[in-house]
Write an enzyme that holds these catalytic residues in place. Structure first.
Site, PDB file in Angstrom:
ATOM      1  N   ASN A   5      10.685  10.955   3.153  1.00  0.00           N
ATOM      2  CA  ASN A   5      10.470   9.686   2.451  1.00  0.00           C
ATOM      3  C   ASN A   5      11.651   9.291   1.585  1.00  0.00           C
ATOM      4  OD1 ASN A   5       7.699   9.209   3.316  1.00  0.00           O
ATOM      5  ND2 ASN A   5       7.244  11.057   2.136  1.00  0.00           N
TER       6      ASN A   5
ATOM      7  N   ALA B   6       5.473   3.013  12.809  1.00  0.00           N
ATOM      8  CA  ALA B   6       6.791   2.861  12.176  1.00  0.00           C
ATOM      9  C   ALA B   6       6.903   1.529  11.451  1.00  0.00           C
ATOM     10  CB  ALA B   6       7.889   2.991  13.229  1.00  0.00           C
ATOM     11  N   ALA B   7       5.793   1.116  10.829  1.00  0.00           N
ATOM     12  CA  ALA B   7       5.798  -0.188  10.158  1.00  0.00           C
ATOM     13  C   ALA B   7       6.066  -0.082   8.663  1.00  0.00           C
ATOM     14  CB  ALA B   7       4.468  -0.904  10.397  1.00  0.00           C
ATOM     15  N   GLY B   8       5.961   1.132   8.133  1.00  0.00           N
ATOM     16  CA  GLY B   8       6.040   1.337   6.679  1.00  0.00           C
ATOM     17  C   GLY B   8       7.396   0.954   6.090  1.00  0.00           C
TER      18      GLY B   8
ATOM     19  N   GLU C 149      -8.761  11.214   1.678  1.00  0.00           N
ATOM     20  CA  GLU C 149      -7.413  10.980   1.142  1.00  0.00           C
ATOM     21  C   GLU C 149      -7.315  11.448  -0.314  1.00  0.00           C
ATOM     22  OE1 GLU C 149      -4.775   9.903   3.078  1.00  0.00           O
ATOM     23  OE2 GLU C 149      -6.291  10.243   4.602  1.00  0.00           O
TER      24      GLU C 149
ATOM     25  N   GLY D 126      -2.690  -0.391   6.266  1.00  0.00           N
ATOM     26  CA  GLY D 126      -3.181   0.960   6.486  1.00  0.00           C
ATOM     27  C   GLY D 126      -3.046   1.407   7.934  1.00  0.00           C
TER      28      GLY D 126
ATOM     29  N   LYS E 244      13.748   3.183   7.098  1.00  0.00           N
ATOM     30  CA  LYS E 244      13.543   4.624   6.933  1.00  0.00           C
ATOM     31  C   LYS E 244      13.663   5.390   8.244  1.00  0.00           C
ATOM     32  CE  LYS E 244       9.371   6.641   6.123  1.00  0.00           C
ATOM     33  NZ  LYS E 244       8.250   7.214   5.347  1.00  0.00           N
TER      34      LYS E 244
ATOM     35  N   TYR F   2      53.022  11.595  17.855  1.00  0.00           N
ATOM     36  CA  TYR F   2      51.971  10.632  18.151  1.00  0.00           C
ATOM     37  C   TYR F   2      52.075  10.237  19.616  1.00  0.00           C
ATOM     38  CZ  TYR F   2      49.292   6.422  18.709  1.00  0.00           C
ATOM     39  OH  TYR F   2      48.400   5.500  19.181  1.00  0.00           O
TER      40      TYR F   2
ATOM     41  N   ARG G 253      11.496   4.443  -0.948  1.00  0.00           N
ATOM     42  CA  ARG G 253      12.155   5.542  -1.670  1.00  0.00           C
ATOM     43  C   ARG G 253      13.508   5.950  -1.056  1.00  0.00           C
ATOM     44  NH1 ARG G 253       7.475   9.782  -1.882  1.00  0.00           N
ATOM     45  NH2 ARG G 253       6.548   8.375  -0.353  1.00  0.00           N
TER      46      ARG G 253
HETATM   47  C1  UD1 Z   1      -1.371   9.586   6.045  1.00  0.00           C
HETATM   48  C2  UD1 Z   1      -2.814  10.019   6.319  1.00  0.00           C
HETATM   49  C3  UD1 Z   1      -3.088  11.349   5.610  1.00  0.00           C
HETATM   50  C4  UD1 Z   1      -2.093  12.386   6.039  1.00  0.00           C
HETATM   51  C5  UD1 Z   1      -0.656  11.876   5.840  1.00  0.00           C
HETATM   52  C6  UD1 Z   1       0.323  12.830   6.457  1.00  0.00           C
HETATM   53  C7  UD1 Z   1      -4.161   7.997   6.574  1.00  0.00           C
HETATM   54  C8  UD1 Z   1      -5.104   7.080   5.901  1.00  0.00           C
HETATM   55  N1  UD1 Z   1      -3.715   9.011   5.830  1.00  0.00           N
HETATM   56  O1  UD1 Z   1      -1.294   9.350   4.647  1.00  0.00           O
HETATM   57  O2  UD1 Z   1      -4.407  11.787   5.908  1.00  0.00           O
HETATM   58  O3  UD1 Z   1      -2.285  13.573   5.307  1.00  0.00           O
HETATM   59  O4  UD1 Z   1      -0.483  10.594   6.481  1.00  0.00           O
HETATM   60  O5  UD1 Z   1       1.640  12.416   6.161  1.00  0.00           O
HETATM   61  O6  UD1 Z   1      -3.861   7.819   7.719  1.00  0.00           O
HETATM   62  N2  UD1 Z   1       1.972   3.015   8.608  1.00  0.00           N
HETATM   63  C9  UD1 Z   1       2.016   1.843   9.327  1.00  0.00           C
HETATM   64  N3  UD1 Z   1       1.266   0.792   8.927  1.00  0.00           N
HETATM   65  C10 UD1 Z   1       0.475   0.846   7.836  1.00  0.00           C
HETATM   66  C11 UD1 Z   1       0.425   2.051   7.098  1.00  0.00           C
HETATM   67  C12 UD1 Z   1       1.182   3.117   7.517  1.00  0.00           C
HETATM   68  O7  UD1 Z   1       2.722   1.743  10.334  1.00  0.00           O
HETATM   69  O8  UD1 Z   1      -0.189  -0.153   7.532  1.00  0.00           O
HETATM   70  C13 UD1 Z   1       2.781   4.136   9.043  1.00  0.00           C
HETATM   71  C14 UD1 Z   1       3.804   4.538   8.024  1.00  0.00           C
HETATM   72  O9  UD1 Z   1       5.035   3.889   8.265  1.00  0.00           O
HETATM   73  C15 UD1 Z   1       3.896   6.033   8.229  1.00  0.00           C
HETATM   74  C16 UD1 Z   1       2.529   6.430   8.734  1.00  0.00           C
HETATM   75  O10 UD1 Z   1       1.925   5.239   9.184  1.00  0.00           O
HETATM   76  O11 UD1 Z   1       4.838   6.351   9.248  1.00  0.00           O
HETATM   77  C17 UD1 Z   1       1.682   7.097   7.670  1.00  0.00           C
HETATM   78  O12 UD1 Z   1       1.484   6.164   6.623  1.00  0.00           O
HETATM   79  P1  UD1 Z   1       1.544   6.552   5.092  1.00  0.00           P
HETATM   80  O13 UD1 Z   1       1.319   5.374   4.281  1.00  0.00           O
HETATM   81  O14 UD1 Z   1       2.739   7.374   4.834  1.00  0.00           O
HETATM   82  O15 UD1 Z   1       0.228   7.450   4.997  1.00  0.00           O
HETATM   83  P2  UD1 Z   1      -0.046   8.577   3.955  1.00  0.00           P
HETATM   84  O16 UD1 Z   1      -0.546   7.981   2.713  1.00  0.00           O
HETATM   85  O17 UD1 Z   1       1.105   9.486   3.874  1.00  0.00           O
HETATM   86 CA    CA Z   2       3.387   9.689   4.548  1.00  0.00          CA
END
Ligand code: UD1
Ligand code: CA
Length: 475
Positions: free
Chosen positions: A232, A11-13, A159, A82, A24, A370, A17
């Site tokens: 998203n 949940a770091a993302g 990916e 990542g 989010k 009331y 959007r």
């Molecule tokens: C990721 C998967 C992909 C899959 C998709 C499904 C990877 C490399 N790819 O892609 O294979 O089909 O999810 O939705 O794993 N997050 C962090 N820290 C980070 C990066 C991400 O906590 O450094 C969290 C995001 O907040 C999110 C989740 O990990 O909740 C997935 O990250 P996101 O960047 O959305 O990955 P996708 O590109 O969607």
């Molecule tokens: Ca995603």
């Protein structure tokens, strides 16, 4: 299932959007945040430990997760490099080295505990080093593709941005939910590189690493793909919100609740309904609302954190933190504010607002009133248009009306004041002093009728004063 189960929730993302000051995963559908739904699914597995990776807006996200799951281990990821980087940080924080590790995202609100459990069991039964919960979809764009060899074994997850033209044609995709043998994961994480199109550490690269080491990789498709979908932006949020509601309403219908119009009926995740409840169109049941058997709610009614008794009826009304007794009637057009407790077979009628008011069994406040900061005894009837004047401009005061009282129309009860059992008040009474039990209170001067007509108009022969009738009136 493994006796040692670690669940990592990502949940770091950033959630750019959403275009929101709210993180989010804190956006809500069905009465819970998105991450709240994920944590509820995770809780069904009774994991040994849960680690949540927080980063963006972690001052909001961290405390929220802790409030839902006080035992959570929070791991902080400052730079989102990542999913591989995020899981490495989580594993470091948890110090896990044995058992099974399950990784899920914090933004998939339709996810069910049973699905996670089935997946973890498949992963363990097949003795995989790593498994992915996959899905076969019409539009795989944007997802990691599951690359299988001729034997059907999983070779890699590629990916979108790194996929070849042929690989982009693969319709089996990764949900992002993965299961690991903990020891394999610890060895694999430091070996994940970031030499790819996004320059990120991909958790999905663990699949290739497992294959290279000759270990088993599993991909277990889920039929109900929507459970793995994230929101998203707010369009996707509304889409998942409607679907979540559709599922909740359908489940209640299967358990014996009549829903006249499922499309306009909203029932949040924590609501509880007894069999033979009837929900009429445009009913919103929110929070921890509980409705008893045979109660009829709606149409056009919102109840938040309310308790509605057996056979009660709530029509076109709005209520929050209120209790409605068995067989009681509310509405149409009532507004029940926190602390309202209506006794069994009581009534809060049309255009009545109540707050912090205990209204006894069989007591009625039928019209245009009331009632604030009050106790009304059993069987009492409050006349139409009565105001419980609870506020003197500085403090709130309490009014008590005893049992079996009958108060007149258009009264004002100036708190603090007590009206005794069996007392009555005349129409238009302003009650400023206590009324003893069994007494009739009237206030204001006697009625005076002043004849405004000229002597000629009134047919009077004398040139005296206009006729003045100062006789007693009903008050
Ligand atoms: C990721 C998967 C992909 C899959 C998709 C499904 C990877 C490399 N790819 O892609 O294979 O089909 O999810 O939705 O794993 N997050 C962090 N820290 C980070 C990066 C991400 O906590 O450094 C969290 C995001 O907040 C999110 C989740 O990990 O909740 C997935 O990250 P996101 O960047 O959305 O990955 P996708 O590109 O969607
Ligand atoms: Ca995603």
């Amino acid at each position: 299932m493994a006796t040692d189960l670690t669940v990592i929730v990502l949940a770091a993302g950033g959630g750019t959007r959403m275009r929101s000051k709210t993180a989010k995963v804190l956006h809500e559908i069905g009465g819970r945040s998105m991450v709240g739904h994920v944590l509820a699914a995770v809780a069904a597995l009774e994991p040994t430990r849960v680690v949540a990776v927080v980063g963006h807006q972690r001052d909001q996200v961290g405390p929220h997760i802790q409030s839902l799951l006080p035992t959570v281990v929070l791991a902080v990821q400052d730079d989102q490099q990542g999913t591989g980087d995020a899981v490495r940080i989580a594993v470091d924080a948890a110090g896990t080295t044995s058992g099974t590790v399950l990784v899920a995202a914090g933004d998939t609100p339709l996810l069910r505990g049973e699905s996670l459990r089935d997946f973890a069991q498949e992963h363990e039964a097949a003795q995989c080093a790593v498994s992915v919960l996959s899905g076969v979809v019409d539009e795989p764009f944007g997802y990691g593709r599951i690359v299988r060899n001729d034997e059907g074994d999983v070779e890699a997850i590629v990916e979108e941005k790194d996929a070849t033209v042929d690989q982009r044609d693969i319709h089996e995709i990764s949900s992002g939910i993965l299961a690991f043998d903990a020891e394999f994961l610890s060895e694999a994480l430091p070996r994940i590189g970031n030499d790819n199109a996004k320059g990120e550490y991909y958790l999905t690269d663990t699949v290739g690493l497992a294959r290279d080491a000759g270990l088993t990789v599993g991909a277990f498709p889920i039929d109900d793909w929507m459970q793995t979908e994230g929101a998203n932006d707010r369009v996707q949020l509304a889409h998942l919100g409607r679907e979540l509601n559709r599922r909740i309403v359908e489940q209640w219908m299967r358990e014996g609740v009549t829903v006249m119009d499922p499309a306009t009926t909203w029932v949040e995740a924590d609501v509880r309904l007894a069999p033979d409840v009837i929900l009429l169109p445009h009913t919103h049941l929110l929070g921890a609302t509980v409705v008893g058997e045979d109660a009829v709610i709606g149409p056009d009614t919102s109840l938040k954190d309310c308790e509605v008794g057996v056979g009660a009826r709530v029509v076109r009304s709005h209520a929050e933190l209120a209790v409605v007794g068995d067989g009681a009637l509310v509405g149409p057009y009532a507004y029940l504010r926190p602390g309202t407790e209506l006794g069994s077979s009581g009534k809060i009628g049309a255009f009545v607002e109540t707050k912090n008011a205990r209204i006894g069994a069989g007591a009625k406040v039928p019209h245009l009133s009331y009632v604030g900061d009050a106790d009304i005894g059993e069987g009492t009837n409050i006349g139409a248009g009565t105001i419980f004047a609870n506020y003197d401009g500085v403090a709130k005061h309490h009014t008590t009306v005893g049992k079996g009282a009958k108060t007149g129309a258009n009264n004002t009860f100036v708190a603090p004041v007590t009206i005794g059992d069996g007392a009555m008040t005349g129409g238009g009474t302003v009650v400023r002093r206590d009324v003893p039990p069994g007494n009739l209170a009237v206030s204001g001067g006697p009625q005076r009728n002043l004849d405004r007509r000229t002597p000629r108009e009134s047919g009077s022969t004398s040139m005296g004063e206009p006729a003045a009738d100062e006789g007693e009136s009903g008050g």
